[in-house]
Design an enzyme around this catalytic site. Sequence first.
Site, PDB file in Angstrom:
ATOM      1  N   ASN A 133       0.833  -1.200   0.000  1.00 33.29           N
ATOM      2  CA  ASN A 133       0.000   0.000   0.000  1.00 33.29           C
ATOM      3  C   ASN A 133       0.867   1.249   0.000  1.00 33.29           C
ATOM      4  OD1 ASN A 133      -2.719   1.217   0.253  1.00 33.29           O
ATOM      5  ND2 ASN A 133      -1.901   1.952   2.198  1.00 33.29           N
ATOM      6  N   LEU A 142      -6.340   4.904  -6.852  1.00 31.78           N
ATOM      7  CA  LEU A 142      -6.259   3.628  -6.127  1.00 31.78           C
ATOM      8  C   LEU A 142      -6.211   4.062  -4.663  1.00 31.78           C
ATOM      9  CD1 LEU A 142      -3.731   1.607  -8.304  1.00 31.78           C
ATOM     10  CD2 LEU A 142      -6.230   1.696  -8.425  1.00 31.78           C
ATOM     11  N   PRO A 143      -7.366   4.062  -4.000  1.00 30.46           N
ATOM     12  CA  PRO A 143      -7.559   4.801  -2.743  1.00 30.46           C
ATOM     13  C   PRO A 143      -6.880   4.213  -1.516  1.00 30.46           C
ATOM     14  CG  PRO A 143      -9.526   3.567  -3.267  1.00 30.46           C
ATOM     15  CD  PRO A 143      -8.587   3.372  -4.421  1.00 30.46           C
ATOM     16  N   CYS A 144      -5.563   4.336  -1.478  1.00 31.44           N
ATOM     17  CA  CYS A 144      -4.805   3.866  -0.318  1.00 31.44           C
ATOM     18  C   CYS A 144      -5.190   4.652   0.938  1.00 31.44           C
ATOM     19  CB  CYS A 144      -3.311   3.944  -0.588  1.00 31.44           C
ATOM     20  SG  CYS A 144      -2.745   5.518  -1.235  1.00 31.44           S
ATOM     21  N   HIS A 145      -5.772   5.837   0.761  1.00 27.26           N
ATOM     22  CA  HIS A 145      -6.191   6.638   1.914  1.00 27.26           C
ATOM     23  C   HIS A 145      -7.340   5.975   2.679  1.00 27.26           C
ATOM     24  CE1 HIS A 145      -8.671   8.104  -1.461  1.00 27.26           C
ATOM     25  NE2 HIS A 145      -9.614   8.307  -0.552  1.00 27.26           N
TER      26      HIS A 145
END
Length: 175
Positions: A133, A142-145
Amino acid sequence: MVKPTQNPEAFGLDRLTTPIGTALLVTDTDGALRALDWEDYERRMRELLHLQYGAVDLRAQRAPAEMRSALSGYFEGDLGRLTTIKWRVAGTPFQRKVWTALATIPIGTTQSYGALAAKLDMPKAVRAVGHANGSNPISVVLPCHRLIGANGSLVKYGGGLERKRWLLRHEGVEV
């Protein structure tokens, strides 16, 4: 995973003003997003690109209008616009598996690293998921948050915890 190459990989580099800083958009010749990071983290983005592609030649080039529009729309509140962005990643097979799974975390929700590892049928790979991640080249899209600690805390975000907090609140998550 460095791709062996004689000639550097040629990518375009564009900048997009957002409410949380200037986003760097790296696109390939097909118009696919290869990286999205923040201007204040440009060095890290270049290092990640080098790790994934080997030699890289970044040239100032406008990202496709549809991509710019989709990202601007997201930041203006049309959250679903991110799904219209064409993207492509390199990385190891495990990293690609994690990054693809990030895109399945619904807007307005969060998931723990452990839950994502379990979803990938690798419940003991929590640290490996966290490491992959952290190497995600395409922030926001690519919503790593949306990944958080097991106790619900905000942990690690390559663009800084204030941006992570903003993104989650923007998507309707109370943090």
